[in-house]
Design a protein around this motif. Structure first.
Motif, PDB file in Angstrom:
ATOM      1  N   GLY A   1       4.116  10.840  -6.592  1.00 23.91           N
ATOM      2  CA  GLY A   1       5.092  11.156  -7.525  1.00 23.91           C
ATOM      3  C   GLY A   1       4.556  11.476  -9.003  1.00 23.91           C
ATOM      4  N   ALA A   2       3.529  10.417  -9.103  1.00 29.25           N
ATOM      5  CA  ALA A   2       3.108  10.628 -10.377  1.00 29.25           C
ATOM      6  C   ALA A   2       1.956  12.031 -10.545  1.00 29.25           C
ATOM      7  CB  ALA A   2       2.006   9.661 -10.767  1.00 29.25           C
ATOM      8  N   GLY A   3       1.358  12.273  -9.501  1.00 29.39           N
ATOM      9  CA  GLY A   3       0.688  13.632  -9.406  1.00 29.39           C
ATOM     10  C   GLY A   3       1.659  14.622  -9.222  1.00 29.39           C
ATOM     11  N   LEU A   4       2.670  14.617  -8.822  1.00 31.56           N
ATOM     12  CA  LEU A   4       3.508  15.838  -8.804  1.00 31.56           C
ATOM     13  C   LEU A   4       4.199  15.945 -10.189  1.00 31.56           C
ATOM     14  CD1 LEU A   4       5.311  17.934  -7.109  1.00 31.56           C
ATOM     15  CD2 LEU A   4       6.768  16.248  -6.547  1.00 31.56           C
TER      16      LEU A   4
ATOM     17  N   GLY B   1      11.605  11.712  -9.279  1.00 27.45           N
ATOM     18  CA  GLY B   1      12.387  10.723  -8.304  1.00 27.45           C
ATOM     19  C   GLY B   1      11.611  10.195  -7.226  1.00 27.45           C
ATOM     20  N   VAL B   2      10.363  10.760  -6.803  1.00 29.05           N
ATOM     21  CA  VAL B   2       9.646  10.108  -5.995  1.00 29.05           C
ATOM     22  C   VAL B   2       9.161   8.845  -6.446  1.00 29.05           C
ATOM     23  CG1 VAL B   2       7.292  10.303  -4.526  1.00 29.05           C
ATOM     24  CG2 VAL B   2       8.888  12.299  -4.752  1.00 29.05           C
ATOM     25  N   VAL B   3       8.604   8.659  -7.634  1.00 27.42           N
ATOM     26  CA  VAL B   3       8.123   7.491  -8.516  1.00 27.42           C
ATOM     27  C   VAL B   3       9.467   6.438  -8.391  1.00 27.42           C
ATOM     28  CG1 VAL B   3       7.593   6.549 -10.555  1.00 27.42           C
ATOM     29  CG2 VAL B   3       6.613   8.779  -9.831  1.00 27.42           C
ATOM     30  N   LEU B   4      10.581   6.768  -8.474  1.00 28.72           N
ATOM     31  CA  LEU B   4      11.633   5.852  -8.453  1.00 28.72           C
ATOM     32  C   LEU B   4      11.906   5.339  -7.132  1.00 28.72           C
ATOM     33  CD1 LEU B   4      14.406   7.494 -10.816  1.00 28.72           C
ATOM     34  CD2 LEU B   4      13.010   5.377 -11.338  1.00 28.72           C
ATOM     35  N   ILE B   5      11.753   6.182  -6.245  1.00 24.99           N
ATOM     36  CA  ILE B   5      11.998   5.720  -4.763  1.00 24.99           C
ATOM     37  C   ILE B   5      10.574   4.806  -4.377  1.00 24.99           C
ATOM     38  CG2 ILE B   5      11.309   6.351  -2.268  1.00 24.99           C
ATOM     39  CD1 ILE B   5      12.878   8.934  -3.012  1.00 24.99           C
ATOM     40  N   GLY B   6       9.324   5.111  -4.988  1.00 29.37           N
ATOM     41  CA  GLY B   6       8.487   4.013  -4.747  1.00 29.37           C
ATOM     42  C   GLY B   6       8.534   2.677  -5.576  1.00 29.37           C
ATOM     43  N   ILE B   7       9.197   2.751  -6.572  1.00 29.56           N
ATOM     44  CA  ILE B   7       9.339   1.692  -7.290  1.00 29.56           C
ATOM     45  C   ILE B   7      10.620   0.685  -7.043  1.00 29.56           C
ATOM     46  CG2 ILE B   7      10.231   0.856  -9.788  1.00 29.56           C
ATOM     47  CD1 ILE B   7       8.409   2.978 -11.014  1.00 29.56           C
ATOM     48  N   LYS B   8      11.848   1.323  -6.689  1.00 28.75           N
ATOM     49  CA  LYS B   8      13.048   0.899  -6.296  1.00 28.75           C
ATOM     50  C   LYS B   8      13.293   0.611  -4.674  1.00 28.75           C
ATOM     51  CE  LYS B   8      14.681   0.056 -10.368  1.00 28.75           C
ATOM     52  NZ  LYS B   8      14.693  -1.066 -11.064  1.00 28.75           N
TER      53      LYS B   8
ATOM     54  N   ILE C   1       0.701  -1.224   0.039  1.00 29.74           N
ATOM     55  CA  ILE C   1      -0.013   0.046   0.039  1.00 29.74           C
ATOM     56  C   ILE C   1       1.017   1.137  -0.013  1.00 29.74           C
ATOM     57  CG2 ILE C   1      -1.632   1.535   1.485  1.00 29.74           C
ATOM     58  CD1 ILE C   1      -2.959  -1.493   2.028  1.00 29.74           C
ATOM     59  N   LEU C   2       1.746   1.295   0.854  1.00 30.86           N
ATOM     60  CA  LEU C   2       2.969   2.221   0.763  1.00 30.86           C
ATOM     61  C   LEU C   2       3.498   2.683  -0.702  1.00 30.86           C
ATOM     62  CD1 LEU C   2       4.578   4.448   2.489  1.00 30.86           C
ATOM     63  CD2 LEU C   2       6.176   2.711   2.918  1.00 30.86           C
ATOM     64  N   LYS C   3       3.806   1.548  -1.264  1.00 26.82           N
ATOM     65  CA  LYS C   3       4.471   1.705  -2.341  1.00 26.82           C
ATOM     66  C   LYS C   3       3.406   2.529  -3.364  1.00 26.82           C
ATOM     67  CE  LYS C   3       5.889  -1.431  -6.347  1.00 26.82           C
ATOM     68  NZ  LYS C   3       6.041  -2.637  -6.883  1.00 26.82           N
ATOM     69  N   ILE C   4       2.384   1.888  -3.267  1.00 21.87           N
ATOM     70  CA  ILE C   4       1.291   2.249  -4.531  1.00 21.87           C
ATOM     71  C   ILE C   4       1.015   3.902  -4.134  1.00 21.87           C
ATOM     72  CG2 ILE C   4      -1.501   2.289  -4.935  1.00 21.87           C
ATOM     73  CD1 ILE C   4      -1.364  -0.703  -4.498  1.00 21.87           C
ATOM     74  N   LEU C   5       1.004   4.467  -2.851  1.00 26.19           N
ATOM     75  CA  LEU C   5       0.829   5.681  -2.420  1.00 26.19           C
ATOM     76  C   LEU C   5       2.063   6.768  -2.844  1.00 26.19           C
ATOM     77  CD1 LEU C   5      -0.881   5.198   1.150  1.00 26.19           C
ATOM     78  CD2 LEU C   5      -2.083   6.075  -1.044  1.00 26.19           C
TER      79      LEU C   5
END
Length: 71
Positions: A19-22, A54-61, A10-14
């Motif tokens: 990040g996508a919204g930003l 960068g936030v999206v990459l943090i969520g993915i990796k 759930i944290l990953k999705i959020l």
């Protein structure tokens, strides 16, 4: 343990959604800056776009690595 893994998912999705919204908001500012020839909006837009990426990459990796800590 299942609760922890579900919480990490759930944290990953959020994080990815934020990040996508930003990034989308950055693209909007970037296009507004080019449309109105506003260097301030262009600068802000590219910063938001890069920060969102960068936030999206943090969520993915990085976030999925949390699931492996206790597993």
């Amino acid at each position: 343990m299942e609760f922890f893994n579900e919480a990490v998912n759930i944290l990953k999705i959020l994080v990815i959604a934020l990040g996508a919204g930003l990034s989308v908001w950055g693209v909007i500012n970037l296009l507004e800056g080019y449309g109105n020839d506003n260097p301030g909006a262009k600068s802000q837009g590219i910063k938001q776009l890069m920060a969102g990426g960068g936030v999206v990459l943090i969520g993915i990796k990085l976030i999925p690595l949390l699931a492996g800590l206790f597993g």
